[in-house]
Design a protein around this motif. Sequence first.
Motif, PDB file in Angstrom:
ATOM      1  N   THR A  44       0.865  -1.173   0.000  1.00 28.53           N
ATOM      2  CA  THR A  44       0.000   0.000   0.000  1.00 28.53           C
ATOM      3  C   THR A  44       0.899   1.219   0.000  1.00 28.53           C
ATOM      4  N   GLU A  45       0.386   2.326  -0.483  1.00 26.19           N
ATOM      5  CA  GLU A  45       1.198   3.547  -0.544  1.00 26.19           C
ATOM      6  C   GLU A  45       0.359   4.742  -0.130  1.00 26.19           C
ATOM      7  N   ALA A  46       0.911   5.550   0.751  1.00 24.15           N
ATOM      8  CA  ALA A  46       0.267   6.783   1.188  1.00 24.15           C
ATOM      9  C   ALA A  46       1.335   7.833   1.420  1.00 24.15           C
ATOM     10  N   ARG A  57       5.580   3.463   1.168  1.00 24.27           N
ATOM     11  CA  ARG A  57       5.032   2.139   0.898  1.00 24.27           C
ATOM     12  C   ARG A  57       5.131   1.252   2.120  1.00 24.27           C
ATOM     13  N   TRP A  92      -4.319  -3.165 -12.057  1.00 22.24           N
ATOM     14  CA  TRP A  92      -3.650  -2.569 -10.907  1.00 22.24           C
ATOM     15  C   TRP A  92      -2.543  -1.604 -11.339  1.00 22.24           C
ATOM     16  N   SER A  93      -2.130  -0.788 -10.383  1.00 21.97           N
ATOM     17  CA  SER A  93      -0.901  -0.029 -10.534  1.00 21.97           C
ATOM     18  C   SER A  93       0.245  -0.976 -10.202  1.00 21.97           C
ATOM     19  N   PRO A 136      -4.006   1.373  -3.401  1.00 21.98           N
ATOM     20  CA  PRO A 136      -4.252   2.634  -2.721  1.00 21.98           C
ATOM     21  C   PRO A 136      -4.504   2.392  -1.239  1.00 21.98           C
ATOM     22  N   ASN A 137      -4.037   3.295  -0.405  1.00 18.59           N
ATOM     23  CA  ASN A 137      -4.194   3.124   1.041  1.00 18.59           C
ATOM     24  C   ASN A 137      -5.640   3.431   1.458  1.00 18.59           C
TER      25      ASN A 137
END
Length: 254
Positions: free
Chosen positions: A187-189, A193, A233-234, A253-254
């Motif tokens: 996840t990334e925010a 990551r 997906w990314s 996505p987070n």
Amino acid sequence: MLILLPPSEGKTPASQGDAVDWNSLSFPGLNTYRAKVLEALGTVSAHEDALALLGVGASLSADVERNTRLHTEPAAPAHRVYSGVLYDALGYQSMTARQRRKADESVLVISALWGAIRFNDRVPAYRLSMGTSLPDVGRLASFWKPQIAEALTAATEGELLVDCRSSTYAAAWVPPAQRTVSVNVFTEANGVRKVVSHFAKHTRGELARHLLTRRGAAPRNPAQLLKAARENWSAELVEGTPRKAHALNIVLPN
């Protein structure tokens, strides 16, 4: 393309049917080693300290007791026995007949008890982790490593290997790096990551389903796998080395 999966920790026992037919299992060269693990597992499972020896809690006592009679327990196709987050996301039962045939041909499950099996191999439900050590067998990942390598080297020759296994099961067989892509999920925010576990299982199951049900030819190399993953997906591809597999990083996505 072949998809490497771990077994699920939880398994769904067959309610009826014949016991496992060893001669019908894929990779019959593993049968001698399967029998050795099965015997050791039965002995440990009958011990008064079986739960502790197998590293499980009291809620799984019925599963451990079942380990003592696996020769006679009803068997069912692996895609029915294995359950849990990854297998729910893969959704074999909701596939078309053609997609199921593709799954039967393309999925390999690396197992602590069976070494390696295909999706349509009939096995009983059991309780055993690849991280376990058994008497006269030792740690299962080390025991299986040379046996699985011998069994699968020729069977997987020329195939792209999409590795969706957890680290515990990945230790039991290290396939050729140049043809292998390990699947990681993050996840990334705010540019940071984080590795995820529950969602990693779910996403790997979704990826396996996508690869088995999408239209068009199956990916034959890491670049084509990346292109297929980006349909949903990314994702990014980290190139491997002669000794380290490629990595497909899916970012949620987070």
